[in-house]
Design an enzyme around this catalytic site. Structure first.
Site, short mmCIF file in Angstrom:
data_model
loop_
_atom_site.label_atom_id
_atom_site.label_comp_id
_atom_site.label_asym_id
_atom_site.label_seq_id
_atom_site.Cartn_x
_atom_site.Cartn_y
_atom_site.Cartn_z
N GLY A 24 0.80 -1.23 0.00
CA GLY A 24 0.00 0.00 0.00
C GLY A 24 0.83 1.27 0.00
O GLY A 24 0.27 2.36 0.07
N ASP A 26 2.66 4.43 -1.29
CA ASP A 26 2.62 5.26 -2.49
C ASP A 26 3.38 6.54 -2.22
O ASP A 26 4.01 6.68 -1.16
CB ASP A 26 1.17 5.51 -2.95
CG ASP A 26 0.36 6.31 -1.93
OD1 ASP A 26 0.86 7.33 -1.45
OD2 ASP A 26 -0.79 5.90 -1.64
N TYR A 34 -3.34 -0.47 7.04
CA TYR A 34 -4.72 -0.48 6.57
C TYR A 34 -5.68 -0.75 7.73
O TYR A 34 -5.51 -1.73 8.47
CB TYR A 34 -4.90 -1.53 5.48
CG TYR A 34 -4.39 -1.10 4.13
CD1 TYR A 34 -4.00 0.21 3.89
CD2 TYR A 34 -4.33 -2.01 3.08
CE1 TYR A 34 -3.55 0.61 2.65
CE2 TYR A 34 -3.88 -1.62 1.82
CZ TYR A 34 -3.49 -0.30 1.61
OH TYR A 34 -3.06 0.08 0.38
N LYS A 219 -1.57 -1.60 -12.53
CA LYS A 219 -1.38 -0.20 -12.13
C LYS A 219 -0.11 -0.08 -11.31
O LYS A 219 0.17 -0.93 -10.46
CB LYS A 219 -2.57 0.31 -11.33
CG LYS A 219 -2.52 1.82 -11.09
CD LYS A 219 -3.86 2.37 -10.64
CE LYS A 219 -4.06 2.18 -9.15
NZ LYS A 219 -5.42 2.57 -8.74
N LYS A 221 2.40 2.76 -9.02
CA LYS A 221 2.48 4.04 -8.34
C LYS A 221 3.62 4.84 -8.93
O LYS A 221 4.68 4.28 -9.23
CB LYS A 221 2.71 3.80 -6.85
CG LYS A 221 1.60 3.00 -6.19
CD LYS A 221 0.35 3.84 -6.03
CE LYS A 221 -0.80 3.05 -5.42
NZ LYS A 221 -1.98 3.89 -5.18
N ASP A 249 -0.56 5.95 -11.05
CA ASP A 249 -1.24 6.59 -9.93
C ASP A 249 -0.24 7.44 -9.16
O ASP A 249 0.72 6.91 -8.61
CB ASP A 249 -1.83 5.49 -9.03
CG ASP A 249 -2.68 6.04 -7.90
OD1 ASP A 249 -2.73 7.27 -7.73
OD2 ASP A 249 -3.30 5.23 -7.19
N ASN A 251 -1.13 9.60 -6.62
CA ASN A 251 -1.58 9.89 -5.26
C ASN A 251 -1.37 11.35 -4.85
O ASN A 251 -0.86 11.63 -3.77
CB ASN A 251 -0.93 8.93 -4.26
CG ASN A 251 -1.45 7.52 -4.43
OD1 ASN A 251 -0.91 6.74 -5.23
ND2 ASN A 251 -2.51 7.16 -3.75
N GLU A 275 -3.79 8.68 -12.47
CA GLU A 275 -4.76 8.78 -11.36
C GLU A 275 -4.25 9.77 -10.32
O GLU A 275 -3.06 9.80 -10.02
CB GLU A 275 -4.89 7.38 -10.77
CG GLU A 275 -5.78 7.26 -9.56
CD GLU A 275 -5.96 5.78 -9.20
OE1 GLU A 275 -6.02 4.92 -10.12
OE2 GLU A 275 -6.02 5.47 -8.00
N GLU A 303 -10.88 8.70 -5.28
CA GLU A 303 -10.78 8.00 -4.00
C GLU A 303 -10.74 8.96 -2.82
O GLU A 303 -11.07 8.58 -1.71
CB GLU A 303 -9.59 7.04 -3.96
CG GLU A 303 -8.23 7.72 -3.98
CD GLU A 303 -7.10 6.71 -4.13
OE1 GLU A 303 -6.93 6.18 -5.23
OE2 GLU A 303 -6.39 6.44 -3.15
N ASP A 326 -15.75 5.56 -4.40
CA ASP A 326 -15.19 4.81 -3.27
C ASP A 326 -16.32 4.55 -2.28
O ASP A 326 -17.05 5.46 -1.90
CB ASP A 326 -14.07 5.63 -2.61
CG ASP A 326 -13.42 4.90 -1.46
OD1 ASP A 326 -12.21 4.63 -1.55
OD2 ASP A 326 -14.11 4.61 -0.45
N HIS A 353 -12.41 2.85 -7.04
CA HIS A 353 -11.23 2.67 -6.20
C HIS A 353 -11.52 1.52 -5.25
O HIS A 353 -12.62 1.43 -4.69
CB HIS A 353 -10.96 3.94 -5.39
CG HIS A 353 -9.93 3.76 -4.33
ND1 HIS A 353 -10.20 3.89 -2.98
CD2 HIS A 353 -8.61 3.46 -4.42
CE1 HIS A 353 -9.09 3.68 -2.28
NE2 HIS A 353 -8.12 3.42 -3.13
N ALA A 354 -10.55 0.63 -5.06
CA ALA A 354 -10.73 -0.45 -4.09
C ALA A 354 -9.37 -0.76 -3.49
O ALA A 354 -8.42 0.00 -3.65
CB ALA A 354 -11.36 -1.66 -4.74
N GLY A 355 -9.27 -1.89 -2.81
CA GLY A 355 -8.03 -2.22 -2.12
C GLY A 355 -8.21 -1.97 -0.64
O GLY A 355 -9.25 -2.31 -0.08
N GLU A 384 -10.74 -1.80 -9.52
CA GLU A 384 -9.44 -2.07 -8.89
C GLU A 384 -9.51 -3.34 -8.02
O GLU A 384 -10.52 -3.63 -7.37
CB GLU A 384 -9.05 -0.88 -8.00
CG GLU A 384 -7.67 -1.03 -7.39
CD GLU A 384 -7.11 0.30 -6.87
OE1 GLU A 384 -7.90 1.22 -6.59
OE2 GLU A 384 -5.87 0.40 -6.75
MG MG Z 1 -5.22 5.49 -6.15
#
Ligand code: MG
Length: 443
Positions: A24, A26, A34, A219, A221, A249, A251, A275, A303, A326, A353-355, A384
């Protein structure tokens, strides 16, 4: 009809120590744990319990928890049907509570807290109806569905009447698409290959595995360092070839002009979209980026878009080619329905957006609904997928052959396993006790 009342709301601070392995990571969030403020709503029927949550990357949990505590009194004692008979009214009672509203309105911590509570109520409603949330939505008459949406501040682009027309347009063919989704599933893309903290070898290995698993879109980062990004992009292109899609992405790492400049250097790697190139609040900035970068690259964001009003403006300003709803940032299904319908009106595909933790579990219900009832198209539509932390859910989201399988259990797929709730509770669960002790021993 049976009168079911909501009698209690309990909220737990659930965190997963994902920062230990750079999952996760970025350009802006270098050490995310998380996390989910996890809401349980009990009712007068002992077998009917709703679960919902929102998502944070760690310490934010404690503030969201407090906000949920403050909103409780607006929910406890209500009957389920009092809520679902005027869901837009109930939604507004949470988002416009006369003193709490000052904290938003409809943004930030208070909106995340609202999302957690409403997600639990949708779970409760769907469980009561013995359906998954997507099926509850698919079976709902368009008028009833539209009555769940608070149209305040978006009527200049979408009225309830137009929303009903959109839903009615594809009504005749929904069962064919429902069958198709049960057989085929919905296209997913993977973000698991390209976190910033991963080594080159790990990226190669993950690309190979993802191709074997049937993914056709990936995808990565970007945004911390251009030379590093170019190297990682060429590694991924070497592994996935040029036919498969590669999204990028940032961020929110860049200034507007910096984004344009930076993307000109990444254009040779044929990005499908960029993104979050800049601040999620900068609608005109996104529009400028969309106009200025190579036209083959779409701009995607969402997101961290506060609410339906921001999405409205992104659509009006032609700032996005992909709309990334999201399930935990917007206030649950209610507000996501508004955005899905607006995106349809503007002809912009919804690519959620997911994850995180549990975001795939929740948002899958919205994409299946979108395809079956609203968009009726898979063109440029993809959701995602991040293959982390699903094992903590009773009915984990599943991607097979690069496609989300439609969930069939009742509710919002939001029930976490009892053991996970015990183990990962912060700070008292055994997992965190051990980590915190270790930190004390080696500060
Ligand atoms: Mg993103």
């Amino acid at each position: 009809m049976e009168n079911i009342r909501l009698i209690s709301i309990e909220v737990l601070d659930i965190r997963f120590p994902t920062s230990k392995e750079a999952h996760g990571s970025d350009a802006m969030h270098t050490d995310p744990d998380y996390s989910a403020p996890y809401v349980t709503i009990t009712t007068t029927r002992s077998d009917l319990i709703g679960h919902g949550f929102t998502f944070t990357v760690g310490r934010g949990n404690e503030i969201v928890l407090t906000a949920i505590e403050s909103l409780k009194r607006l929910v406890i004692g209500k009957s389920l049907f009092e809520i679902t008979d005027d869901f837009a009214g109930f939604y507004r009672s949470l988002t416009s509570e006369t003193q709490m509203r000052w904290l938003g309105p409809e943004k930030g911590v208070i909106h995340l807290a609202t999302a957690a509570i409403l997600n639990a109520i949708w779970d409760l409603w769907a469980k009561f109806e013995h359906k998954p949330v997507w099926k509850l939505l698919v079976d709902m008459e368009p008028e009833k569905l539209v009555s769940c949406i608070d149209f305040r501040y978006i009527k200049d682009v979408l009225t309830p009447v137009e929303a009903i027309e959109i839903l009615k347009a594809n009504r005749g063919t929904i069962s064919a698409r429902e069958e198709e989704m049960k057989k085929e599933g919905f296209p997913a893309y993977t973000t698991s290959v390209g976190w910033l903290g991963y080594s080159d070898e790990r990226i190669r290995k993950l690309c190979k595995e993802a191709i074997e698993e049937g993914f056709t879109m990936f995808k990565m980062k970007v945004g911390a360092n251009i030379e590093d990004d170019k190297r990682r992009a060429s590694i991924i292109r070497e592994e996935i070839g040029w036919e498969r899609k590669l999204a990028m992405d940032a961020n929110q790492r860049w200034e507007v002009n910096e984004a344009i400049e930076y993307m000109s250097k990444l254009t040779p790697y044929k990005p499908y979209w960029i993104e979050e190139p800049t601040s999620p609040d900068d609608i005109l900035g996104h529009a400028k980026i969309a106009r200025s970068i190579d036209p083959s690259i779409g701009v995607a964001t969402g997101e961290q878009c506060h609410n339906r009003i921001i999405f409205k403006q992104l659509l009006q300003a032609k700032a996005i080619s992909f709309c990334q709803i999201d399930s935990c940032r917007l206030a649950s299904v209610n507000e996501n329905l508004a955005v899905i319908l607006m995106a349809r009106k503007f002809g912009i595909p919804v690519c959620p957006h997911a994850g995180g933790v549990g975001l795939c579990e929740l948002v899958q219900h919205l994409i299946f609904f979108d395809y079956i009832c609203v968009s009726a198209s898979l063109e440029h539509r993809v959701c995602e997928w991040v293959d982390h932390l699903h094992e903590h859910f009773e009915e984990p989201a599943r991607v097979v052959n690069g496609r989300y399988r439609i969930p069939l259990g009742h509710g919002f797929s939001s029930d976490m396993k009892e053991k996970s709730l015990k183990d990962y509770q912060f700070p008292k669960g055994p997992v965190w006790k051990a980590i915190l002790n270790e930190m004390k021993a080696f500060p």
